[in-house]
Scaffold this motif. Sequence first.
Motif, PDB file in Angstrom:
ATOM      1  N   SER A 187      94.780  20.482 -20.311  1.00 50.91           N
ATOM      2  CA  SER A 187      93.748  20.860 -21.273  1.00 50.91           C
ATOM      3  C   SER A 187      94.417  21.137 -22.619  1.00 50.91           C
ATOM      4  O   SER A 187      95.542  21.643 -22.662  1.00 50.91           O
ATOM      5  N   ILE A 228      89.371  18.773 -21.691  1.00 53.75           N
ATOM      6  CA  ILE A 228      89.544  19.494 -20.440  1.00 53.75           C
ATOM      7  C   ILE A 228      89.158  18.591 -19.275  1.00 53.75           C
ATOM      8  O   ILE A 228      88.203  17.811 -19.359  1.00 53.75           O
ATOM      9  N   SER A 244      90.364  21.276 -13.992  1.00 52.38           N
ATOM     10  CA  SER A 244      91.134  22.308 -14.688  1.00 52.38           C
ATOM     11  C   SER A 244      90.770  23.693 -14.163  1.00 52.38           C
ATOM     12  O   SER A 244      89.607  23.950 -13.820  1.00 52.38           O
ATOM     13  N   ASP A 256      91.666  27.584 -18.077  1.00 51.26           N
ATOM     14  CA  ASP A 256      91.602  26.560 -19.125  1.00 51.26           C
ATOM     15  C   ASP A 256      90.252  26.585 -19.820  1.00 51.26           C
ATOM     16  O   ASP A 256      90.155  26.474 -21.052  1.00 51.26           O
ATOM     17  N   HIS A 257      89.190  26.723 -19.038  1.00 53.24           N
ATOM     18  CA  HIS A 257      87.847  26.816 -19.619  1.00 53.24           C
ATOM     19  C   HIS A 257      87.733  28.060 -20.498  1.00 53.24           C
ATOM     20  O   HIS A 257      87.151  28.013 -21.587  1.00 53.24           O
TER      21      HIS A 257
END
Length: 207
Positions: A96, A179, A183, A187-188
């Motif tokens: 990401s 992304i 992931s 990461d989000h």
Amino acid sequence: MRHFLCGIAAATMLASAHAGDYVLEVDGRKIELDLDKPASASIGSDKPVTLVLRQKTEQTWRDDDMSFVYPATLKPVRMEVEKDISQTLMATPSGSLIIVQRYIGLDTTNLIDMMVSQLTDEDVSAGYKRTTQSTTRKLTDGMTLAGKKVHTEHPGESWDHEVLAIGDRKGGYLIVSAIHDDSPPADHEMIEKFWHSLQLRASPAAK
């Protein structure tokens, strides 16, 4: 307070028998510490204290162009691509990423489709299905970026990209986020925190 800190600094220097990864400097005196590892010190002759160096879970990136919050586990990197183009990149181990490009003397809104092609044409050639739609993001300071949201999908794998820009003929910003569907949650969170905290210089062409 200054004399109090100097006392801690002097005592800790004597108590630390090994070199730490971090250096705390107090009134010109350097103390080597390790992250999250207590270091014992004394004030005067009979009052022990413990120093612990801890890192915040989130850091703030600040430069002449922008500011944003990011996880302390990552390290954004800035480079000058050309005289009037700079780039700040932040990427996670799972792939990401966030890219912020600042241009002077070039309207970044004209670069959106080119960036979408650079990011996804190879996947499309490999058999991925690409879906594109217009999108906008309004920053907390009121600035609005416009661009494209791109989803590429192949059996068992998909990516989401956003390519947004703001600017005019004097210059502007081109911002990319990417992304993968697999992931991790962190990461989000990284990408959402970036967009929520991002502040851009109102006039990127100004010096």
